[in-house]
Design a protein around this motif. Structure first.
Motif, PDB file in Angstrom:
ATOM      1  N   LEU A 309       0.820  -1.208   0.000  1.00  0.00           N
ATOM      2  CA  LEU A 309       0.000   0.000   0.000  1.00  0.00           C
ATOM      3  C   LEU A 309       0.855   1.259   0.000  1.00  0.00           C
ATOM      4  O   LEU A 309       0.501   2.270  -0.627  1.00  0.00           O
ATOM      5  CB  LEU A 309      -0.931  -0.005   1.209  1.00  0.00           C
ATOM      6  CG  LEU A 309      -2.024  -1.075   1.192  1.00  0.00           C
ATOM      7  CD1 LEU A 309      -2.842  -1.033   2.472  1.00  0.00           C
ATOM      8  CD2 LEU A 309      -2.934  -0.899  -0.019  1.00  0.00           C
ATOM      9  N   LEU A 310       1.977   1.209   0.696  1.00  0.00           N
ATOM     10  CA  LEU A 310       2.890   2.353   0.652  1.00  0.00           C
ATOM     11  C   LEU A 310       3.442   2.556  -0.759  1.00  0.00           C
ATOM     12  O   LEU A 310       3.516   3.689  -1.265  1.00  0.00           O
ATOM     13  CB  LEU A 310       4.037   2.155   1.639  1.00  0.00           C
ATOM     14  CG  LEU A 310       3.715   2.361   3.124  1.00  0.00           C
ATOM     15  CD1 LEU A 310       4.937   2.039   3.975  1.00  0.00           C
ATOM     16  CD2 LEU A 310       3.259   3.786   3.387  1.00  0.00           C
ATOM     17  N   PHE A 311       3.821   1.462  -1.419  1.00  0.00           N
ATOM     18  CA  PHE A 311       4.316   1.566  -2.790  1.00  0.00           C
ATOM     19  C   PHE A 311       3.229   2.045  -3.739  1.00  0.00           C
ATOM     20  O   PHE A 311       3.490   2.817  -4.662  1.00  0.00           O
ATOM     21  CB  PHE A 311       4.865   0.219  -3.256  1.00  0.00           C
ATOM     22  CG  PHE A 311       6.179  -0.149  -2.634  1.00  0.00           C
ATOM     23  CD1 PHE A 311       7.116   0.820  -2.337  1.00  0.00           C
ATOM     24  CD2 PHE A 311       6.483  -1.472  -2.322  1.00  0.00           C
ATOM     25  CE1 PHE A 311       8.337   0.497  -1.754  1.00  0.00           C
ATOM     26  CE2 PHE A 311       7.692  -1.807  -1.737  1.00  0.00           C
ATOM     27  CZ  PHE A 311       8.631  -0.819  -1.451  1.00  0.00           C
ATOM     28  N   LEU A 312       1.983   1.589  -3.520  1.00  0.00           N
ATOM     29  CA  LEU A 312       0.881   2.054  -4.349  1.00  0.00           C
ATOM     30  C   LEU A 312       0.674   3.549  -4.174  1.00  0.00           C
ATOM     31  O   LEU A 312       0.547   4.292  -5.164  1.00  0.00           O
ATOM     32  CB  LEU A 312      -0.404   1.299  -3.987  1.00  0.00           C
ATOM     33  CG  LEU A 312      -1.687   1.782  -4.682  1.00  0.00           C
ATOM     34  CD1 LEU A 312      -1.572   1.637  -6.190  1.00  0.00           C
ATOM     35  CD2 LEU A 312      -2.906   1.037  -4.150  1.00  0.00           C
ATOM     36  N   GLY A 313       0.616   3.994  -2.931  1.00  0.00           N
ATOM     37  CA  GLY A 313       0.476   5.426  -2.686  1.00  0.00           C
ATOM     38  C   GLY A 313       1.652   6.211  -3.219  1.00  0.00           C
ATOM     39  O   GLY A 313       1.487   7.309  -3.789  1.00  0.00           O
ATOM     40  N   PHE A 314       2.858   5.661  -3.070  1.00  0.00           N
ATOM     41  CA  PHE A 314       4.071   6.308  -3.589  1.00  0.00           C
ATOM     42  C   PHE A 314       3.976   6.475  -5.103  1.00  0.00           C
ATOM     43  O   PHE A 314       4.327   7.516  -5.660  1.00  0.00           O
ATOM     44  CB  PHE A 314       5.283   5.457  -3.217  1.00  0.00           C
ATOM     45  CG  PHE A 314       6.596   6.152  -3.392  1.00  0.00           C
ATOM     46  CD1 PHE A 314       7.002   7.143  -2.519  1.00  0.00           C
ATOM     47  CD2 PHE A 314       7.450   5.816  -4.442  1.00  0.00           C
ATOM     48  CE1 PHE A 314       8.226   7.787  -2.676  1.00  0.00           C
ATOM     49  CE2 PHE A 314       8.656   6.448  -4.615  1.00  0.00           C
ATOM     50  CZ  PHE A 314       9.052   7.439  -3.722  1.00  0.00           C
ATOM     51  N   ALA A 315       3.480   5.434  -5.781  1.00  0.00           N
ATOM     52  CA  ALA A 315       3.313   5.509  -7.232  1.00  0.00           C
ATOM     53  C   ALA A 315       2.236   6.516  -7.616  1.00  0.00           C
ATOM     54  O   ALA A 315       2.369   7.248  -8.610  1.00  0.00           O
ATOM     55  CB  ALA A 315       2.977   4.127  -7.786  1.00  0.00           C
ATOM     56  N   LEU A 316       1.152   6.564  -6.828  1.00  0.00           N
ATOM     57  CA  LEU A 316       0.095   7.530  -7.101  1.00  0.00           C
ATOM     58  C   LEU A 316       0.623   8.955  -7.013  1.00  0.00           C
ATOM     59  O   LEU A 316       0.205   9.832  -7.779  1.00  0.00           O
ATOM     60  CB  LEU A 316      -1.063   7.344  -6.119  1.00  0.00           C
ATOM     61  CG  LEU A 316      -1.900   6.067  -6.262  1.00  0.00           C
ATOM     62  CD1 LEU A 316      -2.874   5.937  -5.103  1.00  0.00           C
ATOM     63  CD2 LEU A 316      -2.638   6.054  -7.587  1.00  0.00           C
ATOM     64  N   GLY A 317       1.527   9.178  -6.073  1.00  0.00           N
ATOM     65  CA  GLY A 317       2.103  10.509  -5.922  1.00  0.00           C
ATOM     66  C   GLY A 317       3.201  10.828  -6.915  1.00  0.00           C
ATOM     67  O   GLY A 317       3.694  11.956  -6.952  1.00  0.00           O
ATOM     68  N   ASN A 318       3.575   9.837  -7.731  1.00  0.00           N
ATOM     69  CA  ASN A 318       4.656  10.038  -8.694  1.00  0.00           C
ATOM     70  C   ASN A 318       4.211   9.774 -10.140  1.00  0.00           C
ATOM     71  O   ASN A 318       5.039   9.446 -10.991  1.00  0.00           O
ATOM     72  CB  ASN A 318       5.841   9.132  -8.364  1.00  0.00           C
ATOM     73  CG  ASN A 318       6.750   9.737  -7.309  1.00  0.00           C
ATOM     74  OD1 ASN A 318       7.670  10.491  -7.608  1.00  0.00           O
ATOM     75  ND2 ASN A 318       6.470   9.413  -6.054  1.00  0.00           N
ATOM     76  N   GLY A 319       2.943   9.913 -10.414  1.00  0.00           N
ATOM     77  CA  GLY A 319       2.503   9.886 -11.801  1.00  0.00           C
ATOM     78  C   GLY A 319       1.842   8.618 -12.276  1.00  0.00           C
ATOM     79  O   GLY A 319       1.662   8.434 -13.485  1.00  0.00           O
ATOM     80  N   LEU A 320       1.439   7.715 -11.363  1.00  0.00           N
ATOM     81  CA  LEU A 320       0.785   6.494 -11.808  1.00  0.00           C
ATOM     82  C   LEU A 320      -0.497   6.788 -12.577  1.00  0.00           C
ATOM     83  O   LEU A 320      -0.856   6.065 -13.513  1.00  0.00           O
ATOM     84  CB  LEU A 320       0.469   5.598 -10.600  1.00  0.00           C
ATOM     85  CG  LEU A 320      -0.236   4.271 -10.900  1.00  0.00           C
ATOM     86  CD1 LEU A 320       0.663   3.367 -11.753  1.00  0.00           C
ATOM     87  CD2 LEU A 320      -0.633   3.553  -9.607  1.00  0.00           C
ATOM     88  N   LEU A 321      -1.175   7.865 -12.202  1.00  0.00           N
ATOM     89  CA  LEU A 321      -2.449   8.198 -12.826  1.00  0.00           C
ATOM     90  C   LEU A 321      -2.312   9.175 -13.995  1.00  0.00           C
ATOM     91  O   LEU A 321      -3.338   9.633 -14.532  1.00  0.00           O
ATOM     92  CB  LEU A 321      -3.412   8.782 -11.777  1.00  0.00           C
ATOM     93  CG  LEU A 321      -3.729   7.902 -10.568  1.00  0.00           C
ATOM     94  CD1 LEU A 321      -4.727   8.591  -9.651  1.00  0.00           C
ATOM     95  CD2 LEU A 321      -4.252   6.541 -11.001  1.00  0.00           C
ATOM     96  N   ASP A 322      -1.092   9.467 -14.405  1.00  0.00           N
ATOM     97  CA  ASP A 322      -0.911  10.432 -15.498  1.00  0.00           C
ATOM     98  C   ASP A 322      -1.550   9.963 -16.803  1.00  0.00           C
ATOM     99  O   ASP A 322      -2.025  10.769 -17.605  1.00  0.00           O
ATOM    100  CB  ASP A 322       0.581  10.702 -15.732  1.00  0.00           C
ATOM    101  CG  ASP A 322       1.192  11.550 -14.633  1.00  0.00           C
ATOM    102  OD1 ASP A 322       0.426  12.074 -13.794  1.00  0.00           O
ATOM    103  OD2 ASP A 322       2.433  11.681 -14.601  1.00  0.00           O
ATOM    104  N   ALA A 323      -1.544   8.647 -17.025  1.00  0.00           N
ATOM    105  CA  ALA A 323      -2.084   8.115 -18.279  1.00  0.00           C
ATOM    106  C   ALA A 323      -3.592   7.840 -18.200  1.00  0.00           C
ATOM    107  O   ALA A 323      -4.190   7.399 -19.189  1.00  0.00           O
ATOM    108  CB  ALA A 323      -1.366   6.820 -18.651  1.00  0.00           C
ATOM    109  N   VAL A 324      -4.195   8.110 -17.058  1.00  0.00           N
ATOM    110  CA  VAL A 324      -5.624   7.864 -16.893  1.00  0.00           C
ATOM    111  C   VAL A 324      -6.429   8.819 -17.767  1.00  0.00           C
ATOM    112  O   VAL A 324      -6.130  10.006 -17.862  1.00  0.00           O
ATOM    113  CB  VAL A 324      -6.020   8.015 -15.413  1.00  0.00           C
ATOM    114  CG1 VAL A 324      -7.525   8.157 -15.256  1.00  0.00           C
ATOM    115  CG2 VAL A 324      -5.523   6.830 -14.608  1.00  0.00           C
ATOM    116  N   ASP A 325      -7.460   8.270 -18.437  1.00  0.00           N
ATOM    117  CA  ASP A 325      -8.360   9.094 -19.227  1.00  0.00           C
ATOM    118  C   ASP A 325      -9.800   8.733 -18.893  1.00  0.00           C
ATOM    119  O   ASP A 325     -10.058   7.997 -17.941  1.00  0.00           O
ATOM    120  CB  ASP A 325      -8.073   8.938 -20.729  1.00  0.00           C
ATOM    121  CG  ASP A 325      -8.152   7.492 -21.202  1.00  0.00           C
ATOM    122  OD1 ASP A 325      -8.740   6.657 -20.477  1.00  0.00           O
ATOM    123  OD2 ASP A 325      -7.619   7.188 -22.284  1.00  0.00           O
TER     124      ASP A 325
END
Length: 443
Positions: A309-325
């Motif tokens: 969960l920490l890695f998931l949140g870390f990724a969310l804060g570093n652009g994981l959702l940038d490609a979301v449309d």
């Protein structure tokens, strides 16, 4: 300096994870929500600069970390279920009817619903759409603890246990079994991306990946659990009877052994681990040793879940959702609010085991989580599906939405359901049991 800071942060996060369950017990919040938010905060801090944060940047680490988390969770789920399941007792299979309906009807409908929505409705490639359906369909044994059975109950062998809470049993048993049963559809997506048309691989997939590997995984799990249970409780030498000494690491050894054997011979390891846990649980149902093993598994699962969960949140804060449309939003909202609930309601048509409230709760609480991350990591390590960043963003968005919606609603919904347990809408099965018990006592 950065690594030192992360030791400090991980230590603080672990401390928070230890106290969160108690602090949030009566609040409409779940520890996963807080842990993801902590990860997001870590991701936006300056110390995160230059650190590869996205799952696609470390695919093997993502795959194996989530794999181990799910495996440990499956052992915990299997040990927690009190309701027996035996090949020699056909009647016991009927008591699992809720699980069979969720697995045989709700899960395939969910996979088909997401795949068709992505492919036909949103223009996603067929292989990627099927992968999304397979990855997002199974409920998660890791993040669904708020709506699952709490742990093994030690009672007399002739006393039925865990019978009254059909909702928690249904969600627990579903989460334990569907991680293995979703794998054939992940393989179908991989074959579609690598081999091509279904006509080229459909027959072999149907006979081997859908049927053969499931049978092997279940058989290995039952055999492993039977051998380990026999040795642990009734071994010929005292040194082998680890139940007498209360050695909890047997649970971890059982995870690794059953998973390893099943994978080596070609079966589904996830299914093998769950079946191993169920069989060990049945070996000596009244033993306190089950609580001991479940305790160590639960703590290890909490640690691994913390990291994921920490890695998931870390990724969310570093652009994981940038490609979301907008397509990602449609899929995430669709699976959480429409496809899963509707599939679950269809699965329970014609059954009297659950009343309408219970059906609604079971159908709505299809928690998405660590298993979805594992399946996507596994598949993208095997084949090129295109739009990989979009796939990761869509799965990340769906998990985040599920964590928020189900995490906030779990406590009040389960309290609402529990408050109506004695009301007029009890299931037909519950009323039948009460009448039968009353007749027995009066006789």
């Amino acid at each position: 300096m950065t690594s030192d800071a992360f030791y400090l942060i991980i230590g603080l996060a672990l401390l928070i994870a230890m106290v969160l369950p108690t602090l949030l017990h009566r609040l409409p919040l779940s520890p996963p929500i807080i842990l993801v938010l902590i990860g997001v905060v870590l991701g936006v801090l300056p110390i995160s600069n230059g650190i590869p944060a996205l799952p696609s940047q470390h695919p093997e680490v993502t795959e194996h970390l989530t794999e181990m988390t799910v495996l440990i969770a499956l052992m915990g789920v299997g040990l927690a279920i009190d309701r027996g399941l035996s090949l020699r007792r056909p009647k016991s299979w009927r008591t699992w009817s809720s699980a069979w309906r969720l697995l045989g009807i709700a899960m395939p409908l969910s996979i088909a619903g997401v795949a068709l929505l992505g492919w036909v409705g949103l223009g996603v490639g067929p292989a990627a759409a099927l992968l999304l359906g397979a990855a997002l369909a199974p409920t998660d044994p890791v993040l669904a603890s708020d709506v699952q059975v709490e742990g093994p109950t030690v009672e007399a062998e002739d006393q039925e246990v865990d019978e009254d809470d059909e909702v928690r049993f249904a969600l627990t048993s579903e989460a334990g079994l569907n991680d293995g049963l979703a794998f054939p559809f992940v393989y179908a997506a991989i074959f579609l991306a690598t081999i091509g048309p279904v006509s080229e691989w459909g027959i072999s997939w149907l006979t081997w990946d859908l049927v053969g590997k499931v049978v092997i995984g279940a058989a290995i799990g039952v055999l492993s659990g039977w051998l380990l249970g026999k040795v642990s409780f009734r071994g010929p030498h005292q040194s082998l009877r680890v139940a007498e000494t209360g050695e909890p690491l047997m649970a971890v050894a059982a995870v690794l052994l059953s998973y390893g054997v099943a994978e080596v011979v070609g079966g589904y390891g996830f299914l093998a681990v769950f079946c191993t846990a169920l069989t060990i649980r049945a070996a000596e149902r009244t033993s306190q040793y089950h609580e001991t093993m479940h305790g160590v598994v639960e703590r290890l699962e909490r640690l691994l879940t913390l990291l994921v969960l920490l890695f998931l949140g870390f990724a969310l804060g570093n652009g994981l959702l940038d490609a979301v449309d907008w397509r990602s939003v449609v899929i995430a909202v669709g699976i959480v609010f429409v496809i899963r609930p509707l599939s679950g309601l269809i699965a329970f048509v014609g059954t009297g085991r659950l009343n309408w409230r219970e059906r609604l709760v079971v159908s709505s609480f299809g928690v998405r989580g660590v298993g979805s991350i594992y399946y996507l990591a596994y598949a993208t390590n095997q084949a090129d599906f295109g739009e990989e960043s979009w796939l990761w963003g869509t799965v990340g968005l769906t998990i985040t939405l599920s964590v928020l919606v189900h995490g906030i609603s779990a406590t009040p919904v389960m309290n609402w359901l529990d408050s109506h347990r004695e009301g007029p809408d009890r299931s037909d099965e519950t009323r039948f049991r009460e009448r039968t018990q009353g007749a027995t006592q009066s006789g």
